[in-house]
Design a protein around this motif. Structure first.
Motif, PDB file in Angstrom:
ATOM      1  N   GLU A 228       0.798  17.954  -1.816  1.00 56.59           N
ATOM      2  CA  GLU A 228       0.216  17.202  -0.710  1.00 56.59           C
ATOM      3  C   GLU A 228       0.184  15.705  -0.998  1.00 56.59           C
ATOM      4  O   GLU A 228       0.247  14.878  -0.072  1.00 56.59           O
ATOM      5  CB  GLU A 228      -1.199  17.707  -0.426  1.00 56.59           C
ATOM      6  N   ARG A 231       2.997  13.694   0.404  1.00 53.81           N
ATOM      7  CA  ARG A 231       2.934  13.369   1.835  1.00 53.81           C
ATOM      8  C   ARG A 231       1.855  12.345   2.139  1.00 53.81           C
ATOM      9  O   ARG A 231       2.057  11.434   2.944  1.00 53.81           O
ATOM     10  CB  ARG A 231       2.679  14.659   2.627  1.00 53.81           C
ATOM     11  N   LEU A 232       0.689  12.482   1.492  1.00 52.72           N
ATOM     12  CA  LEU A 232      -0.441  11.618   1.819  1.00 52.72           C
ATOM     13  C   LEU A 232      -0.534  10.382   0.939  1.00 52.72           C
ATOM     14  O   LEU A 232      -1.203   9.407   1.311  1.00 52.72           O
ATOM     15  CB  LEU A 232      -1.744  12.420   1.709  1.00 52.72           C
ATOM     16  N   ARG A 235      -3.736   8.030   0.210  1.00 52.56           N
ATOM     17  CA  ARG A 235      -4.796   8.477   1.115  1.00 52.56           C
ATOM     18  C   ARG A 235      -5.554   9.673   0.547  1.00 52.56           C
ATOM     19  O   ARG A 235      -6.685   9.941   0.954  1.00 52.56           O
ATOM     20  CB  ARG A 235      -4.196   8.848   2.470  1.00 52.56           C
ATOM     21  N   LEU A 236      -4.929  10.412  -0.364  1.00 47.50           N
ATOM     22  CA  LEU A 236      -5.560  11.589  -0.959  1.00 47.50           C
ATOM     23  C   LEU A 236      -6.063  11.241  -2.350  1.00 47.50           C
ATOM     24  O   LEU A 236      -5.284  10.910  -3.250  1.00 47.50           O
ATOM     25  CB  LEU A 236      -4.567  12.756  -1.038  1.00 47.50           C
ATOM     26  N   GLN A 268      -6.750  14.369   6.100  1.00 48.99           N
ATOM     27  CA  GLN A 268      -5.605  14.094   6.971  1.00 48.99           C
ATOM     28  C   GLN A 268      -5.971  13.360   8.261  1.00 48.99           C
ATOM     29  O   GLN A 268      -5.252  12.447   8.666  1.00 48.99           O
ATOM     30  CB  GLN A 268      -4.883  15.411   7.280  1.00 48.99           C
ATOM     31  N   GLY A 273      -7.667   7.955   4.779  1.00 52.04           N
ATOM     32  CA  GLY A 273      -7.740   9.092   3.884  1.00 52.04           C
ATOM     33  C   GLY A 273      -9.152   9.315   3.376  1.00 52.04           C
ATOM     34  O   GLY A 273     -10.125   8.907   4.010  1.00 52.04           O
TER      35      GLY A 273
END
Length: 351
Positions: A228, A231-232, A235-236, A268, A273
């Motif tokens: 993940e 993709r993020l 933000r994560l 998300q 984030g």
């Protein structure tokens, strides 16, 4: 073998665990209640001494029957269809009848006056009462055993549904990330493929209802978070505060759905984030696992998601009614807490 057309043997009805304290307690209570009702019945002229002797006799019988049922259960469980319960009923009646006969013979020789004058009537009444009460008690045990079988089947079905629930867009996004990394960072692309393989292996594994370990679950969560993160990006963010042994028994695929929900509904939706916090500590009576995330753009409704329902049912199945799963919004975050009682209470026999 079951299902073999050349062998019409019916599957055996599951017997309860006669070696457990709840079964002994049930026998003691039923015996004491029976003696009490007979002593309070109209026409009974027995005094407190007779009542005490009767309670002592039924208590001794309860212990004797529990030991006998515990030792003979493996043999009786091999019988087909409902014959295990018939064997238990016969054992109850015969054991009580023999005990009443021996008690009557000893009492007549000692002249203590502990049993009725008519030995035949005493044995007959004891066997008749045991037959009736035993049938009712075994019916209760049978219903409970059938309920446990249904709970086990439902739990396995929930695991199977969870294993089959691989979100297509997560797979597509992961494969697109791999395709983009192949030229610029082959090593990262290879790690992502390995992480995906491990996630699919866990999701499609055949051992659906067994217990794994906390270390295995955290490893799976780390692989999922690494995918993940592609993709993020920034933000994560993840914070960990875990002080538990890695070999702590834990059902497979228990934490990953909670982390997935935290990312999907908490991180998300937010443009900037957010931070997911993973915690694990010992608490009085057991351990507590916590997964919390920032609240997304819409208010969270505790306990309405498929993942939470699945976790609740499987935790209750493996660890009993003492295990709890709570979900609530608190201080701008959505907090999911999983309490598991001591590892000794885990139902590793439910497979």
């Amino acid at each position: 073998m079951p299902g073999d057309p050349h062998n019409p043997r019916q599957p055996s009805a599951p017997l309860p665990d006669f070696c457990s304290l709840p079964v002994l307690f049930a026998l003691l209570v039923v015996g004491a209640l029976t003696v009490t009702l007979m002593w309070l019945a109209p026409g009974n002229d027995g005094d407190l001494r007779d009542y005490s002797i009767a309670v002592l006799f039924t208590s001794w019988l309860s212990i004797l029957l529990t030991v006998a049922l515990c030792k003979l259960r493996p043999w009786m469980q091999r019988l087909p269809w409902l014959l295990p319960y018939a064997a238990v009923w016969l054992l109850l009646v015969i054991t009580v009848g023999a005990s009443a006969a021996v008690l009557g013979w000893i009492d007549r020789n000692l002249g203590a006056g502990l049993s009725p004058a008519s030995g035949f009537r005493f044995v007959r009444d004891s066997m008749l009462a045991t037959g009736l009460l035993g049938a009712g008690l075994l019916r209760y045990f049978y219903v409970v055993a059938q309920w446990q079988v249904r709970v086990a089947a439902a739990a396995q079905a929930q695991v199977a549904a969870l294993q089959a629930r691989i979100r297509p867009h997560f797979l597509f996004n992961s494969m697109n990330a791999v395709a983009a990394l192949i030229r610029v960072d082959p090593d990262a692309a290879e790690r992502t493929v390995e992480n995906l393989a491990e996630l699919f292996r866990a999701a499609l594994g055949s051992d659906q209802a067994s217990l794994g370990t906390l270390g295995e679950e955290w490893s799976l969560v780390d692989r999922y978070l690494e995918i993940e993160a592609l993709r993020l990006g920034d933000r994560l963010r993840v914070e960990r505060d875990i002080d538990l042994p890695a070999d702590l028994p834990l059902p497979h695929l228990l934490l990953q759905p909670l982390v997935e929900n935290a990312i999907r509904h908490g991180v998300q939706p937010l443009r900037a984030g957010g931070t997911i916090r993973l915690g694990g500590h010992r608490v009085p009576g057991g351990v507590e696992l916590v997964v919390d995330n920032p609240l997304g753009g819409t208010p969270a409704t505790p306990g309405n998601g498929h993942g939470l329902r699945n976790v609740r049912e499987r935790v209750r199945f493996h660890f009993g009614e003492r295990a709890t799963v709570s979900a609530q919004a608190r201080d701008g975050r959505f907090v999911v807490s999983v309490f598991l009682p001591e590892a000794a209470h885990a139902r590793t026999d439910r497979r």
